[in-house]
Design an enzyme around this catalytic site. Sequence first.
Site: not given
Length: 429
Positions: A224, A144, A247, A387, A221
């Site tokens: 998700q 990202h 999220k 992104c 990261d």
Amino acid sequence: MEARETEPIDVAAVRPDFPVLDRRVGTEVTPASIGVDDADGQQIVYLDNAATTQTPEQVIDAIARYYRRYNANVHRGLHHLSQEASIAYELAHDRVADFLGASGEREEIVFTSNTTESENLVAYAWGLNELGPGDEVVLTEMEHHSSLVTWQQIARRTGAEVRYIRVREDGRLDMDHARELIGPDTAMVSVVHVSNTLGTVNPVSTLADMAHEQDALIFVDGAQAAPTRPVNVEAIDADFYAFSGHKLLGPTGIGVLYGKRHLLESMDPFLYGGEMITKVTFEDATWNELPWKFEAGTPRVAQGIGLDAAIDYLDDLGMESVREHEELLAEYAYERLDAFDDVTIYGPEPGPDRGGLVAFDVDGVHAHDIASIMNDHAVAIRAGHHCTQPLHERLGTAATARASMYVYNTRDEIDVLVEALDDARQLFA
């Protein structure tokens, strides 16, 4: 795909907790239409969960209760309301630590604005001091922008070099290439746990082992991943792990940075001001204890309390059930979309290393046109580069359409998506 006798999540029981899913919307958005149902409109089908999930009543109520019953600043007042707010805010840190399997508890959990700020915090507070000419930061081609751009800028300031692990044609990382890149000069490996474009679930534990064998650190990261599957940062052996509250059913404006305690203790603050200090003179200042030295100013009290409630909600569902439900829907969506000869689906085929989102394009139809026609059917998806512009260049496409599923979505909604897509295909045929 045949429905199972027992589904991972009782969606019929879950959906009433999300009032926005009952919205009926038209095709035109005006100032007067914001938040107002269109009596002649269609019931919304929300499949943009990789961008932002919807918020259940339980989270909304927790935030409203804070503002109604004990709204106050934390750690700065001796009065009753401040003490209540302080306890709730600190307990939210403990709740997140437990959710991530962080045995260091609240001292290893920093509240930020979002995953992007968490990445920047580490890049500036650690990277500016630790990186220099000859050092390497290893990313992946599926990162990202919050990772890719941030480390690019830090490398420019420090003289370090950024290198990228290739993505194979099947959407998975080239792990042989990873072994070549992660070497004695590697100082940091920053990798997305689940790709927001390909849906790929990366082998972050293996990458952590590679990094640590070279005395490098790893930043994961989890934007998700944390919302969609069980995460244990200690089992991964992540040095840093980040995600965003919005999220995973929580409010906007709250993010999480997990960091190993000894690393956070060695880092200087990212922001300066109130709350993050112990003592200030006209000549100098000393820093507060963890995690408060990284939470300058009035912190995100309401958002932290809302995040606590969101995690409670997900824990009641069970994160294994969340993962299984999402993967079943993604597999169903993949199979339905794959039936079209002119549709290209990106990322791995359905399986344990694919998460619950499907990015695709249609021959001769721009992703924005697909999303616009979807909106005519009240189907909310994402269109663009998500992104991940360099990844889209690698894939040979400027933009993709992306449908992403979560705990309140159903197979029937996937069917509506496919019907709307078929209309788009016919229109541009």
